[in-house]
Design a protein around this motif. Structure first.
Motif, PDB file in Angstrom:
ATOM      1  N   SER A   4      12.328   0.368   7.934  1.00 43.03           N
ATOM      2  CA  SER A   4      12.644   1.715   8.489  1.00 43.03           C
ATOM      3  C   SER A   4      12.102   2.768   7.669  1.00 43.03           C
ATOM      4  O   SER A   4      11.533   3.850   8.104  1.00 43.03           O
ATOM      5  N   VAL A   5      12.513   2.591   6.369  1.00 44.63           N
ATOM      6  CA  VAL A   5      12.021   3.853   5.470  1.00 44.63           C
ATOM      7  C   VAL A   5      10.647   3.990   5.670  1.00 44.63           C
ATOM      8  O   VAL A   5       9.868   5.168   5.673  1.00 44.63           O
ATOM      9  N   GLY A   6       9.709   2.924   5.790  1.00 36.13           N
ATOM     10  CA  GLY A   6       8.289   2.802   5.921  1.00 36.13           C
ATOM     11  C   GLY A   6       7.888   3.423   7.050  1.00 36.13           C
ATOM     12  O   GLY A   6       6.979   4.306   7.286  1.00 36.13           O
ATOM     13  N   MET A   7       8.662   3.268   8.588  1.00 41.13           N
ATOM     14  CA  MET A   7       8.270   3.713   9.655  1.00 41.13           C
ATOM     15  C   MET A   7       8.673   5.307   9.626  1.00 41.13           C
ATOM     16  O   MET A   7       7.805   6.107  10.054  1.00 41.13           O
ATOM     17  N   GLY A   8       9.748   5.671   8.710  1.00 50.70           N
ATOM     18  CA  GLY A   8       9.622   7.191   8.431  1.00 50.70           C
ATOM     19  C   GLY A   8       8.833   7.927   7.526  1.00 50.70           C
ATOM     20  O   GLY A   8       8.399   8.790   7.993  1.00 50.70           O
ATOM     21  N   MET A   9       8.216   7.061   6.757  1.00 49.81           N
ATOM     22  CA  MET A   9       6.960   7.315   6.071  1.00 49.81           C
ATOM     23  C   MET A   9       5.854   7.861   6.727  1.00 49.81           C
ATOM     24  O   MET A   9       4.799   8.602   6.708  1.00 49.81           O
ATOM     25  N   ILE A  53       8.182  -5.890  -4.051  1.00 50.34           N
ATOM     26  CA  ILE A  53       6.583  -5.950  -3.459  1.00 50.34           C
ATOM     27  C   ILE A  53       6.747  -5.599  -2.078  1.00 50.34           C
ATOM     28  O   ILE A  53       5.888  -4.628  -1.380  1.00 50.34           O
ATOM     29  N   HIS A  54       7.680  -6.062  -1.349  1.00 49.78           N
ATOM     30  CA  HIS A  54       7.630  -5.733   0.295  1.00 49.78           C
ATOM     31  C   HIS A  54       8.104  -4.270   0.553  1.00 49.78           C
ATOM     32  O   HIS A  54       7.414  -3.481   1.420  1.00 49.78           O
ATOM     33  N   GLY A  55       8.980  -3.732  -0.226  1.00 49.87           N
ATOM     34  CA  GLY A  55       9.341  -2.250  -0.178  1.00 49.87           C
ATOM     35  C   GLY A  55       8.274  -1.396  -0.466  1.00 49.87           C
ATOM     36  O   GLY A  55       8.006  -0.374   0.368  1.00 49.87           O
ATOM     37  N   SER A  56       7.422  -1.404  -1.691  1.00 54.39           N
ATOM     38  CA  SER A  56       6.230  -0.624  -1.934  1.00 54.39           C
ATOM     39  C   SER A  56       5.176  -0.809  -0.876  1.00 54.39           C
ATOM     40  O   SER A  56       4.702   0.138  -0.373  1.00 54.39           O
ATOM     41  N   LEU A  57       4.955  -2.024  -0.127  1.00 53.95           N
ATOM     42  CA  LEU A  57       4.067  -2.081   0.787  1.00 53.95           C
ATOM     43  C   LEU A  57       4.258  -1.504   1.872  1.00 53.95           C
ATOM     44  O   LEU A  57       3.544  -0.907   2.666  1.00 53.95           O
ATOM     45  N   MET A  58       5.739  -1.313   2.194  1.00 52.12           N
ATOM     46  CA  MET A  58       6.034  -0.740   3.515  1.00 52.12           C
ATOM     47  C   MET A  58       5.717   0.895   3.404  1.00 52.12           C
ATOM     48  O   MET A  58       5.491   1.496   4.299  1.00 52.12           O
ATOM     49  N   ILE A  59       5.903   1.489   2.154  1.00 54.07           N
ATOM     50  CA  ILE A  59       5.515   2.668   2.069  1.00 54.07           C
ATOM     51  C   ILE A  59       3.878   3.131   2.022  1.00 54.07           C
ATOM     52  O   ILE A  59       3.584   4.003   2.753  1.00 54.07           O
ATOM     53  N   LEU A  60       3.204   2.348   1.447  1.00 52.33           N
ATOM     54  CA  LEU A  60       1.702   2.415   1.301  1.00 52.33           C
ATOM     55  C   LEU A  60       0.955   2.232   2.674  1.00 52.33           C
ATOM     56  O   LEU A  60       0.151   2.713   3.045  1.00 52.33           O
TER      57      LEU A  60
END
Length: 455
Positions: free
Chosen positions: A293-298, A372-379
């Protein structure tokens, strides 16, 4: 535009605070969305049988393949909308919105008919055991018939998020989550509908959430108003939507193919392994969906700032997003470390069965690599927000390779341990690629060496 009291302007203000404000409703919504999926798992596992749980679990990869594609293309359709919001071009925003509607109507019809017809063949290809084949087919066919409901929800929610309104899609998702839990119980217990009841409850609640988003767009925003001359099909706008949306959908699907490969390997390990991995995976998703969800916001953040040519803010947003993810991952690992046995017992009702022991092993292994998953979602979502969707597809190929490696390891020598590390290996492959590409494209964009046209 959307109701101004509900929207957040992402092209100004402190990036960390703005990203947190925009992502918080998405995180809450994803948690409740996963809550009713978790409720499905608990009720199927506790109120029907472990075999029924295995039947639902074995369909996950197929569910991911189709509904992931739908979700991906709808998120992709929202990127041009966010870019036009950042550029403050309301006419182009509405043109993209209407052409997205026509695309969704067409795709909903084609995908639903195709997946329903192919469901038996798909289950056979992932080596679904005969003992659970009938229940699995019943469940997945109902889910496939609900694809139009998924498109309705994802596209309408994506349109609102593109304008900076992440709150109302969350409110509507919360309401439908509670309704889904109630319907789960009614369909499974009093009506004795088995796994079909769980599937029907999921589809109905998603459809209701989509209708609420659509009603809000019609009554509280001007997104569909004053659109005379803007509703016609436009080849240029359709092409642009497809160039961004379809690669994002294929990225989800390619990742899902890796999940299918992994599911095939799990199915060879027996029903206990299927139920154990299903339980562990459902619990894992409860913890990793907030990262997504944070990635979606990004993606929305990057899209708006890309449209406004604020590339410096995209860099700051990446740093803020990764900081949020790492802090959350540390907290999630602590909770899982102490609670994995308890969470498993909630689903299966026992902590001593083989399936329960495998679930605990799965959670303990995968949670150590959540970062690893969290960083991937941002990038990855930064790439998508900037319009480089084709590279998200390539990162999905990396995930496919990673899951294939995990499946191969499980079959060759490591057994269930290979399954436990398949996802982290997949995330690592994709993260490496996305890190290199984000750094390259942003540096070149800031220097003005890359034209505005996206690839």
């Amino acid at each position: 535009m959307a109701n101004q009291t509900a929207t957040i302007q992402l092209t100004s203000g402190n990036p960390l605070k703005q990203l947190l404000r925009f992502s918080a409703p998405l995180v809450i919504g994803s948690l409740f969305q996963q809550l009713y999926s978790f409720a499905d798992t608990i009720m199927v596992g506790r109120l029907i049988s472990e075999n029924a749980l295995a039947a639902v679990g074995t369909t996950y990869s197929l569910n991911f393949l189709t509904l992931g594609f739908v979700q991906g293309i709808c998120i992709g359709f929202g990127i041009p909308l966010a870019q036009q919001v950042g550029a403050e071009n309301s006419q182009e925003l509405k043109r993209y919105l209407w052409n997205g509607i026509w695309l969704c109507l067409f795709l909903g019809t084609i995908i639903t008919a195709g997946t329903f017809a192919l469901a038996p063949l798909l289950l056979q290809n992932i080596k679904t055991p005969e003992t659970i084949f009938s229940d699995a087919l019943c469940y997945i066919r109902i889910i496939f018939l609900g694809i139009p409901a998924s498109i309705l929800y994802n596209f309408c929610a994506g349109a609102l998020r593109a304008t900076g309104d992440s709150r109302h899609p969350t409110f509507f998702l919360l309401a439908s989550s509670f309704i889904n839990i109630i319907l789960d119980y009614l369909f499974i217990v009093p009506f004795s509908m088995g796994v079909s009841g769980a599937a029907l409850a999921t589809v109905f609640s998603l459809f209701l959430s989509g209708l609420m988003n659509l009603a809000w767009i019609l009554r509280k925003t001007d997104l569909l108003n004053d659109s005379v001359g803007l509703r016609r099909v436009s080849g240029n706008h359709i092409s642009r939507l497809c160039k961004i949306g379809f690669p994002m959908g294929f990225e989800y699907s390619i990742s899902a193919i890796g999940a299918i490969v992994m599911q095939s390997a799990i199915n060879t390990l027996g029903t206990a392994a299927i139920a154990g991995q299903t339980t562990g995976e459902k619990i894992r998703q409860m913890f990793t969906l907030p990262m997504e969800s944070v990635g979606m916001g990004m993606a929305t953040y990057a899209g708006q700032n890309d449209g406004a040519k604020r590339y410096d803010r995209i860099w700051e947003g990446i740093k803020s997003g990764i900081t949020i993810q790492l802090v959350y991952c540390a907290a999630a690992w602590i909770v899982i470390f102490f609670g994995k046995g308890f969470f498993t017992k909630i689903v299966l009702g026992t902590s001593s069965s083989q399936a329960a022991l495998l679930s605990v092993q799965y959670l303990g292994s995968i949670s150590t690599l959540f970062c690893i998953h969290g960083s991937l979602m941002i990038l990855r979502n930064t790439l998508q927000g900037m319009g480089y969707s084709i590279h998200a597809v390539i990162s999905g190929i990396g995930e496919l390779l990673g899951r294939s490696v995990g499946a191969w390891l499980s079959v060759v020598s490591f057994g269930f341990t290979g399954i436990c590390y398949a996802n982290p290996i997949a995330w690592g492959f994709a993260l490496t690629y996305c890190s290199l590409l984000v750094s390259y494209f942003l540096r070149q964009r800031i220097k003005g060496e890359i034209p505005k046209q996206k690839v």
